[in-house]
Design an enzyme around this catalytic site. Structure first.
Site, short mmCIF file in Angstrom:
data_model
loop_
_atom_site.label_atom_id
_atom_site.label_comp_id
_atom_site.label_asym_id
_atom_site.label_seq_id
_atom_site.Cartn_x
_atom_site.Cartn_y
_atom_site.Cartn_z
N ASN A 48 15.36 23.80 46.48
CA ASN A 48 16.16 24.62 47.62
C ASN A 48 15.58 24.50 49.04
OD1 ASN A 48 18.04 26.75 48.61
ND2 ASN A 48 16.29 27.87 49.01
N SER A 66 21.84 20.92 47.18
CA SER A 66 22.77 19.76 48.12
C SER A 66 23.69 20.53 49.15
CB SER A 66 23.55 18.66 47.46
OG SER A 66 24.09 17.77 48.41
N LYS A 91 21.11 14.76 52.79
CA LYS A 91 21.94 15.44 51.72
C LYS A 91 22.63 14.38 50.83
CE LYS A 91 20.66 19.61 52.01
NZ LYS A 91 19.54 20.22 51.17
N THR A 96 23.62 32.50 57.14
CA THR A 96 22.29 32.74 57.07
C THR A 96 21.58 32.16 58.52
OG1 THR A 96 21.75 30.47 56.21
CG2 THR A 96 22.18 32.16 54.49
N ASP A 107 4.04 23.89 50.54
CA ASP A 107 4.49 23.07 51.46
C ASP A 107 4.94 21.75 50.78
OD1 ASP A 107 5.27 21.26 53.54
OD2 ASP A 107 3.33 21.60 54.63
N ILE A 140 19.57 31.68 50.82
CA ILE A 140 19.86 31.56 49.60
C ILE A 140 18.76 31.54 48.94
CG2 ILE A 140 21.11 29.89 48.19
CD1 ILE A 140 22.65 28.79 50.62
N TYR A 156 20.61 15.36 59.09
CA TYR A 156 20.71 16.33 57.90
C TYR A 156 21.73 15.79 56.81
CZ TYR A 156 22.09 20.58 55.38
OH TYR A 156 22.40 21.33 54.29
N VAL A 185 27.39 28.90 55.25
CA VAL A 185 26.68 29.99 54.59
C VAL A 185 26.36 31.08 55.85
CG1 VAL A 185 25.30 31.23 53.01
CG2 VAL A 185 26.31 28.90 52.53
#
Length: 277
Positions: A83, A134, A152, A183, A54, A13, A148, A181
């Site tokens: 992001n 997010s 978020k 990806t 980083d 993204i 994870y 998504v």
């Protein structure tokens, strides 16, 4: 045209958004760690400046921020898009302390560190925008995605607090909540699920079921270009929506189930959707 910093801009993204913003003549600082990908962006696209950063390293963030300020003649960028991030997946009891710490250092503390590097100058100028990427996972928790999902959820809370703190100073805070998504992100999650099927036999049956749900979810996931379009809109809009789910369906349905129904009912629906007993 605006000046925009995007972290995690070397893939998925972030990369799609950087290219799309640059095509619209914005000045884009594409930040990331992958030097090969950064070089490709820098050489291949007008209006993109590659920025090695980083987000887990304060000195790296500060050096990158100094480069941006220098390029903008001491001014803050108009927009900062947080992001950068990745997903740790697995049974809570099996995920190591080191993996938990690295997950939070990147997804949460990295976002805070980058924001802190630019907010003072935005505040003093009384203009600017922070866009935090997010996830629908920041509102709804899926089994075995605890590391994870919890980061978020933290991003959601931090964004809400920051929005109120900065509103009187002319700085806006926007949250983008992507669903599944198509990806490399989803492929990496799948690899981790497969790892734990072998390495955590007590949970193997549940993880096999989750793997099938995850495959269907990402197979029907949104194109990264469409999500990048929402990021671009968040950067360009004169009056952006503070929180946007992308795509609106089915993400909003998941969020509504969690927010509006009693916990026993929402738990039952999540278990049915994921195929878990």
């Amino acid at each position: 045209m605006s000046s925009i910093v995007i972290t995690g801009a070397t893939a998925g993204i972030g990369r799609a958004a950087a290219i799309l913003l640059a095509s619209k003549k914005h000045t884009v600082f594409a930040a990331g760690r992958d030097q090969t990908a950064l070089a490709e962006l820098d050489a291949g696209y007008e209006n993109i400046t590659a920025l090695e950063m980083d987000v887990t390293d304060a000195s790296s963030v500060n050096a990158a921020a100094a480069t941006v300020f220098d390029a903008l003649d001491g001014n803050a960028p108009d927009v900062v898009v947080n992001n950068a991030g990745y997903a740790v997946v697995g049974p809570l009891e099996a995920v190591s302390d080191e993996e938990w710490e690295r997950q939070f250092k990147t997804n949460v503390l990295g976002l805070v560190r980058v924001t802190r590097a630019f907010v003072p100058a935005m505040r003093e100028r009384r203009r600017g925008r922070i866009v935090n990427v997010s996830s629908v996972a920041g509102r709804v928790t899926v089994p075995f995605f605890g590391p994870y999902n919890s980061t978020k959820h933290a991003v959601e809370s931090i964004s809400d607090s920051l929005r109120h703190e900065l509103r009187p100073h002319g700085v806006e805070v926007v949250v983008i909540e992507p669903g599944a998504v198509k990806t490399r992100f989803g492929s990496l999650e799948k690899e981790q699920i497969e790892h734990w099927i072998e390495s955590a036999p007590a949970y193997a049956a549940q993880l096999r079921t989750l793997k099938a749900f995850h495959h269907d979810l990402h197979d029907k996931g949104a194109d990264p270009i469409s999500v990048a379009g929402s990021l671009v809109a968040a950067c360009e809009s004169h009056n952006p929506t503070p929180r946007r789910v992308v795509p609106f369906l089915p993400g909003s349905v998941f969020i509504a189930i969690k927010a509006l129904l009693p916990t026993r009912v929402s738990d039952w629906i999540v278990q049915k959707l994921t195929g878990l007993p």
